[in-house]
Scaffold this active site. Structure first.
Site, short mmCIF file in Angstrom:
data_model
loop_
_atom_site.label_atom_id
_atom_site.label_comp_id
_atom_site.label_asym_id
_atom_site.label_seq_id
_atom_site.Cartn_x
_atom_site.Cartn_y
_atom_site.Cartn_z
N GLY A 92 0.81 -1.21 0.00
CA GLY A 92 0.00 0.00 0.00
C GLY A 92 0.84 1.25 0.00
N ASP A 140 -7.11 -1.13 9.12
CA ASP A 140 -8.55 -1.33 8.96
C ASP A 140 -8.87 -2.81 8.71
OD1 ASP A 140 -7.08 -0.82 6.58
OD2 ASP A 140 -8.94 -0.69 5.43
N SER A 165 34.75 -22.24 13.96
CA SER A 165 36.11 -22.25 14.49
C SER A 165 36.91 -23.46 14.04
CB SER A 165 36.10 -22.14 16.02
OG SER A 165 35.17 -23.03 16.60
#
Lengths: 319, 639
Positions: B31, B161, B542
């Site tokens: 939107g 809404d 590691s």
């Protein structure tokens, strides 16, 4: 232009109030940005020209060019593409301005392009030469070997212009490829190009119509009388008021009216709508512009030909 | 034009207002276009003819309501395909402020366009669809905003809404995004619940969300602090143009990139390092007593100094870095990928120099923020690089100075802009000397000894070091163990490779030296948490024994538990949840541990977890048992 107080560098320094802060108004920021863009173009291109239409935006451009290179002269000529359909006031103003600024003014005529067979007049009454200008413009840029052309285009004018860059690349045919524009970041402008290509440079990109008017008022920039309310013979055509003149005559069934009008934009007689108005001062114009309910190009019949009229013309190399 | 003079004044003309540059990003679905349409519509910035055009288009497309999104669609191709192609600029003015909105699409070439729009912005509007919650795209927008250092981020939670204006839905999004944003570098983060379609809290305060007591979106745009990223401290003046109207005048035209300048001040011209004094700061409106960042002026100097375009005026006691090598983040903006043999043209301030991309440290996945090894960068990729230039540049870190910390790369053949770069600094070399205490720093005992903390906590402190190949399950197990410990009331901390590489180790790549440094820092951090009494879980690949042993040496004996998370390569390749092994096998990821880089298994780990054979719960239990067996967890605690 005499109303613009240019201070010579050798004159007494003006007293400046201590600055309350480093805040700058939006007009100051827009001016600084436009000046920066102009200097950048002058630094990057070899033979720029400033496209001058006689409209308020190009008059503001000349003013900014003077400021950008002051106390020197701006290092490019003005180029006017004369359709032959201009308001006579525009041509008078153009010549006076070039003389007072002391800059080179180059004029190329659409009529010459028609005479040489480079383009054809539209059929019908009151033909528009709006699209023909593009041919003359591109021919002129080639002839002058111009590698950059300053334009007064603004992004608020029209939806296709909303996507313009400050430095807008044109291919060897003068065409704009909106889908393949160079990204423009920060204020680093890429003016690199191959031979035969050129750039359109739009220092006013971020200005709105209201900004232009406020700036004109702030700087005291002189404009042709067309922008102020005056009485004129007009005709109502396709919902737009058009001024009557040598290149725009009444069509059968039309009647002339005498109204108090002014121009919001100035282009050809055949396509520039005029507006009923009583605004005779810049303050009145600014109030009018601030409350206007229609865009300034709303009166341009050249934009109303289709939803993408501007985009299509720009792709061809239009201003 | 009928009615122009009698129409009501909706916008007062204010010649002296602020300017705020805003960038928005999002797709039609969010939107975003509707929001911009709504902003323009409700502030009456839309004109009748524009509105008519939108109404006409809406009707033609058979839409029942006024499609405000059409206001922002410009080009023919966009209308046809219902997408936004490129950055479009919109303008909005209220009596308080003028706004320039860079409207960038979310679909196509999103990163490239978002970066472009963000490069000049003071504020970013990030849209979140309330129905969908925080999606990858909203995170991506936030990340790019922080990468480009937009000081303000406004999260517009849209379509309220459609979720019944629910406070809970809004609250959940605020929490989730707020948590994510902690990883980012933004000065201010604001949330506004809106409905662009209905107009709630965009310009007008909504009556539907009484629980929201903040301002509207426009109110925030109008009141947010402008110029938050304007640097008024470090004077930098890149010379654009030399103005010589006559023999006696030599002015240097340019715009102050940052800082301030007054006549009489001493300046130094780079690259020559020649000093002079400012004679005047000229403008056509008269000489200035002081110029500040952003002002376009002409500077004249007391001495005849050779200055030309591309030079920079600075202060002797505040110099930028002058150098040939840059450590930078670049966003690749072109279909033609990064090529390390191409001599690009680098444009920086008013300077143009040839440049090679000497190193590509890593690529950042903009969706997960993970760093990944990469051989090249393609369109929309963001990566960390080292650049070597043919002539020196005068630069600052982008974080301090947007103008002198940014650059673009231009293709030498097509002249296309192929990349945008943000400078971090000069590349740092790792010192060869062994890492010992800095000179002149005396070790102080901890103020509150660890034993006291442990007594209060009721458990011992420890470092659990989980090592193993990528995808073996280190993080999964570490997270599960930490949850268990937390539930038991233990003080815990989890250090994760990816996490550290975003912050503390953000400057490190994947080469041998950088890996060593990465582990060294992780170890030091683990040690600090250890001293605070926590059980520290460390999940790091590691691969090198030497590095792990160096961490072990930081912690008292018996408190460092090496946990070998063991899964064989075949299983990992089959599992390959992140698709990394497949790519590594293809050679796309160089130095990938286990494929193209060695892994040295621990010869004497305290614990070995075979994740291919046992479920996670089993491994978690084994770890907890191990802690109890060593007296770190009291045996009487259940679990």
């Amino acid at each position: 232009m005499s109303s613009t107080p240019y201070v010579s560098p050798s004159s007494e320094p003006e007293r400046h109030e201590p600055r309350p802060s480093y805040r700058r108004s939006h007009l100051a920021q827009l001016e600084s940005e436009a000046v920066y863009v102009m200097r950048e173009a002058a630094g990057q291109f070899e033979r720029p020209v400033l496209l001058f239409s006689g409209g308020k935006d190009s008059i503001v451009m000349v003013h900014l060019a003077r400021k950008a290179f002051w106390p020197g002269r701006f290092p490019f000529p003005l180029l006017h593409i004369d359709t032959g359909h201009n308001f006579p006031e525009t041509i008078e103003f153009r010549d006076r301005l070039a003389e007072s600024v002391g800059c080179e003014l180059l004029v190329r005529y659409v009529q010459d392009s028609i005479d040489r067979g480079r383009c054809q007049e539209e059929p019908g009454p009151n033909p528009s030469r709006n699209t023909l200008q593009t041919v003359t413009l591109l021919d002129a840029l080639r002839e002058l070997r111009a590698d950059a052309a300053f334009g007064g285009g603004r992004r608020d004018e029209e939806k296709a212009r909303a996507k313009e860059r400050f430095f807008s690349h044109r291919d060897p045919f003068g065409q704009w490829d909106p889908k393949n524009q160079r990204p423009e970041l920060w204020n680093v402008f890429n003016g690199r190009k191959n031979r035969g290509e050129h750039f359109r440079v739009f220092p006013l990109s971020n200005w709105t119509e209201l900004d232009v008017w406020q700036y004109i008022a702030q700087e005291g920039i002189a404009l042709p009388d067309l922008y102020f309310a005056h009485e004129r013979e007009v005709v109502r055509r396709d919902g737009v008021l058009l001024a009557l003149g040598e290149h725009n005559r009444l069509l059968p069934g039309e009647t002339a009216e005498r109204l108090r009008i002014r121009c919001r934009t100035v282009g050809d007689l055949t396509c520039t709508g005029v507006w009923e108005s009583d605004a005779t001062t810049l303050d009145e114009i600014i109030r009018e512009v601030a409350s206007a309910r229609v865009t300034e190009r709303g009166g341009r019949s050249d934009d109303r030909r289709s939803e993408t009229a501007m985009e299509d013309r720009k792709k061809q190399g239009y201003f | 034009m009928a009615g122009m003079s009698e129409s009501t004044l909706h916008t007062e003309a204010h010649p002296d207002t602020d300017l705020l540059r805003v960038s928005t990003a999002g797709s039609v679905d969010d939107g975003k276009s509707t929001l911009i349409g709504r902003l323009l519509y409700d502030t009456k910035s839309l004109f009748d003819d524009q509105l008519e055009a939108v109404e006409r288009s809406s009707r033609q497309r058979g839409e029942a309501y006024l499609n405000l999104a059409l206001v922002t669609d410009g080009l023919r191709a966009e209308r046809e395909q219902n997408i936004t192609i490129d950055v479009a600029y919109r303008f909005l003015a209220t009596p308080r402020r003028k706004f320039i909105i860079a409207d960038t699409p979310g679909h196509l070439q999103y990163t490239r366009n978002m970066v472009t729009g963000a490069s000049t912005a003071d504020l970013a509007v990030v849209l979140v669809d309330a129905r969908k919650g925080v999606l990858t795209q909203s995170r991506r927008h936030g990340f790019i905003a922080s990468l480009l250092r937009i000081p303000h981020v406004l999260v517009a939670v849209n379509k309220m809404d459609l979720v019944d204006y629910s406070e809970e839905v809004y609250g959940q999004i605020v929490r989730e995004y707020g948590e994510f944003a902690q990883k980012l570098d933004v000065q201010s983060l604001t949330f506004v619940p809106i409905s662009a379609l209905q107009g709630d809290n965009v310009v007008e305060k909504s009556g539907s969300m009484p629980w929201y007591d903040g301002g509207t979106l426009l109110h925030h745009l109008e009141t947010v602090n402008v110029g938050a990223n304007r640097n008024l401290v470090d004077f930098r003046f890149p010379v654009q143009y030399v103005i010589r109207p006559h023999q006696d005048y030599r002015g240097f035209a340019g715009r102050l990139a940052s800082g301030t300048l007054r006549p009489g001040e001493e300046v130094v011209v780079l690259p020559g390092n020649v000093a002079s004094r400012v004679r005047s700061i000229d403008t056509p409106d008269g000489p200035l007593g002081e110029a500040a960042a952003g002002d376009s002026v002409v500077v004249t100097l007391e001495d005849e100094v050779d200055v030309s375009r591309g030079d920079m005026l600075v202060r002797r006691r505040n110099l930028p870095t002058v150098g040939h090598r840059l450590d930078a983040i670049v966003c690749w903006m072109h279909e033609k990928p990064l090529d390390r043999t191409t001599p690009y043209l680098l444009m920086h301030t008013t300077r143009q120099v040839q440049a090679f991309v000497a190193e590509l440290d890593y690529r950042i996945d903009v969706d997960t923020l993970h760093r990944e090894e990469a051989r090249t960068l393609g369109l929309n990729d963001i990566g960390r690089v080292e650049i070597t230039t043919a002539a020196p540049l005068f630069f600052d870190p982008y974080a301090q100075n947007r103008a002198t910390g940014s650059f673009i790369l231009v293709d030498p053949h097509t002249h296309a802009t192929v990349a945008a770069g943000m400078i971090r600094g000069e590349p740092r070399e790792l010192e060869e000397a062994p890492r010992t205490a800095s000179p002149n720093v005396r070790w102080e005992e901890w103020n509150v000894p660890r034993a006291e903390r442990e007594a209060r906590n009721g458990h011992g402190a420890a470092v659990l070091w989980l090592t193993g190949l990528s995808g073996a399950g280190k993080s999964t197990i570490a997270r599960a163990v930490e949850r268990e410990l937390f539930a038991l009331g233990c003080r815990t901390m989890l250090l994760d490779g990816d996490q550290l590489r975003h912050g503390l180790c953000g400057d490190l790549g994947f080469g041998r030296d950088d890996r060593r440094e990465n582990i060294r820092r992780a170890g030091e951090v683990a040690r600090l948490f250890f001293e605070s009494g926590a059980i520290v879980l460390c999940a790091f690949v590691s691969p090198f024994r030497e590095d792990r042993d160096a961490v072990r040496a930081l912690v008292p004996e018996g408190r460092f538990l090496e946990v070998f998370v063991d899964a064989d390569l075949d299983t990992l390749r089959r599992r390959d949840t992140k698709g990394l092994y497949a790519r590594a096998m293809e050679g796309e990821i160089p130095e990938f541990t286990g494929v193209s880089s060695p892994y040295e298994p621990p010869p004497a780990a305290e614990l070995v977890l075979r994740t291919a054979e046992f479920p996670v719960a089993e491994s978690v239990r084994a770890v907890l048992d191990g802690l109890r067996a060593r007296g770190i967890l009291p045996a009487n605690r259940p679990g």
